[in-house]
Design a protein around this motif. Structure first.
Motif, mmCIF file in Angstrom:
data_model
loop_
_atom_site.group_PDB
_atom_site.id
_atom_site.type_symbol
_atom_site.label_atom_id
_atom_site.label_comp_id
_atom_site.label_asym_id
_atom_site.label_seq_id
_atom_site.Cartn_x
_atom_site.Cartn_y
_atom_site.Cartn_z
ATOM 1 N N PHE A 24 23.904 38.830 55.112
ATOM 2 C CA PHE A 24 23.314 37.539 54.742
ATOM 3 C C PHE A 24 24.385 36.586 54.233
ATOM 4 O O PHE A 24 24.758 35.647 54.915
ATOM 5 N N GLY A 25 24.912 36.796 53.021
ATOM 6 C CA GLY A 25 26.086 36.066 52.579
ATOM 7 C C GLY A 25 25.980 35.163 51.374
ATOM 8 O O GLY A 25 26.790 35.270 50.452
ATOM 9 N N PRO A 26 25.018 34.195 51.324
ATOM 10 C CA PRO A 26 25.012 33.227 50.225
ATOM 11 C C PRO A 26 24.964 33.876 48.847
ATOM 12 O O PRO A 26 24.162 34.758 48.603
ATOM 13 N N GLY A 27 25.828 33.417 47.950
ATOM 14 C CA GLY A 27 25.854 33.950 46.601
ATOM 15 C C GLY A 27 26.798 35.117 46.403
ATOM 16 O O GLY A 27 26.996 35.572 45.277
ATOM 17 N N THR A 28 27.417 35.613 47.503
ATOM 18 C CA THR A 28 28.292 36.772 47.384
ATOM 19 C C THR A 28 29.443 36.527 46.419
ATOM 20 O O THR A 28 29.767 37.382 45.585
ATOM 21 N N GLY A 29 30.075 35.357 46.513
ATOM 22 C CA GLY A 29 31.193 35.046 45.629
ATOM 23 C C GLY A 29 30.781 35.047 44.166
ATOM 24 O O GLY A 29 31.510 35.546 43.298
ATOM 25 N N THR A 30 29.595 34.516 43.884
ATOM 26 C CA THR A 30 29.093 34.504 42.512
ATOM 27 C C THR A 30 28.874 35.924 42.017
ATOM 28 O O THR A 30 29.243 36.271 40.890
ATOM 29 N N PHE A 31 28.257 36.771 42.858
ATOM 30 C CA PHE A 31 28.012 38.157 42.476
ATOM 31 C C PHE A 31 29.322 38.908 42.231
ATOM 32 O O PHE A 31 29.445 39.692 41.297
ATOM 33 N N TRP A 32 30.317 38.670 43.103
ATOM 34 C CA TRP A 32 31.619 39.320 42.934
ATOM 35 C C TRP A 32 32.243 38.933 41.589
ATOM 36 O O TRP A 32 32.732 39.794 40.843
ATOM 37 N N THR A 33 32.241 37.646 41.286
ATOM 38 C CA THR A 33 32.875 37.174 40.058
ATOM 39 C C THR A 33 32.178 37.746 38.828
ATOM 40 O O THR A 33 32.830 38.206 37.881
ATOM 41 N N ILE A 34 30.853 37.735 38.826
ATOM 42 C CA ILE A 34 30.095 38.291 37.704
ATOM 43 C C ILE A 34 30.407 39.777 37.529
ATOM 44 O O ILE A 34 30.617 40.260 36.408
ATOM 45 N N ALA A 35 30.449 40.524 38.632
ATOM 46 C CA ALA A 35 30.724 41.957 38.557
ATOM 47 C C ALA A 35 32.140 42.238 38.058
ATOM 48 O O ALA A 35 32.356 43.132 37.228
ATOM 49 N N LEU A 36 33.109 41.485 38.547
ATOM 50 C CA LEU A 36 34.500 41.692 38.144
ATOM 51 C C LEU A 36 34.707 41.382 36.660
ATOM 52 O O LEU A 36 35.466 42.077 35.967
ATOM 53 N N VAL A 37 34.030 40.348 36.177
ATOM 54 C CA VAL A 37 34.149 39.997 34.760
ATOM 55 C C VAL A 37 33.396 40.996 33.884
ATOM 56 O O VAL A 37 33.910 41.477 32.875
ATOM 57 N N SER A 38 32.160 41.328 34.285
ATOM 58 C CA SER A 38 31.292 42.150 33.454
ATOM 59 C C SER A 38 31.677 43.626 33.446
ATOM 60 O O SER A 38 31.593 44.286 32.393
ATOM 61 N N LEU A 39 32.080 44.170 34.590
ATOM 62 C CA LEU A 39 32.294 45.608 34.702
ATOM 63 C C LEU A 39 33.760 46.026 34.764
ATOM 64 O O LEU A 39 34.106 47.120 34.325
ATOM 65 N N LEU A 40 34.636 45.169 35.325
ATOM 66 C CA LEU A 40 36.065 45.483 35.326
ATOM 67 C C LEU A 40 36.806 44.809 34.179
ATOM 68 O O LEU A 40 37.979 45.089 33.943
ATOM 69 N N GLY A 41 36.134 43.887 33.489
ATOM 70 C CA GLY A 41 36.729 43.245 32.330
ATOM 71 C C GLY A 41 37.784 42.202 32.631
ATOM 72 O O GLY A 41 38.591 41.857 31.761
#
Length: 253
Positions: free
Chosen positions: A152-169
């Protein structure tokens, strides 16, 4: 497909705005796909053409972040591998779906992403403790978000950024930079599959791609140089307007 002349101006402007927003906050596809669908493109062609134009934007942003030293290849290579696998599987899956089903599913998915973005908490600016190891994180999110981006695609960049900040710190700037590399990986993989399927409109995709290059260059430089708190409000306004148009066209017209 043939379009009225003014549509090409809309395509160019859409690519520029989406490239700018995507380089800063992610989610450029949530603007481009509604515009492509609203032009009358069938869903498969809209998704395929979106991958062509999106590859230019994520590629330009990635190059800019690499040149400025925001990317460490030792940290992202495992993510690139898993994202490659997920995107290939997701793109193949979308080709098996009926276009009429897609036309109904896409607006509903976009509404969900819009609401999630509207309610998502503000992300931090500093490095924090990582909750997952690097390999496990990219195994889960590389395949998962790679599949989603291919499907699908839309929002993928937002999800990536949130995950990288929240879970990888990661801090926001580093997370945004790594997001663009993952976006480029899934975009180029999906594009190859869509090219093989013959669903890409080159004239529209290349025109929007030019706009993406300009927008992504400006946006990625803003990430590097300054804070851009206004972008979330601007992003939500643009998404809301295009969603209203698409939902009306899909369900009420």
């Amino acid at each position: 497909m043939e379009f009225e002349f003014y549509y090409y101006g809309i395509f160019l402007l859409t690519g520029l705005v989406a490239g700018f927003i995507d380089a800063i906050a992610g989610g450029g596809g949530i603007i481009t796909i509604p515009v492509l669908l609203a032009s009358g493109m069938p869903p498969h062609i809209a998704l395929a053409t979106n991958k062509l134009q999106g590859t230019f934007g994520s590629g330009m942003a990635s190059i800019n972040f690499i040149r400025k030293g925001f990317i460490s290849w030792s940290e992202v290579m495992i993510g690139v591998l898993y994202t490659f696998i997920g995107a290939a599987l997701g793109t193949y899956a979308i080709l098996l779906m009926d276009a009429t089903i897609l036309a109904k599913i896409i607006p509903a998915m976009l509404v969900g992403i819009f609401i999630y973005t509207l309610l998502s908490p503000k992300m931090g600016e500093n490095d924090r403790h990582a909750y997952l190891g690097n390999h496990l994180f990219f195994l889960v999110f590389g395949i998962g978000l790679g599949f989603y981006d291919g499907f699908f695609g839309p929002g993928t960049g937002t999800f990536w950024t949130i995950a990288l900040v929240s879970l990888l710190g990661l801090n926001l700037k580093k997370a945004t930079a790594q997001t663009k590399v993952m976006n480029f990986t899934s975009n180029i993989v999906s594009l190859v599959v869509f090219l093989w399927s013959g669903n890409v409109l080159f004239a529209v995709g290349l025109l929007m791609g030019f706009g993406q290059i300009v927008g992504a260059y400006i946006g990625s430089n803003m990430v590097i140089k300054k804070e851009v708190k206004f972008i979330r409000t601007f992003f939500l306004i643009m998404v809301g307007l295009t969603l209203l148009k698409l939902i009306y066209s899909s369900y009420f017209a």
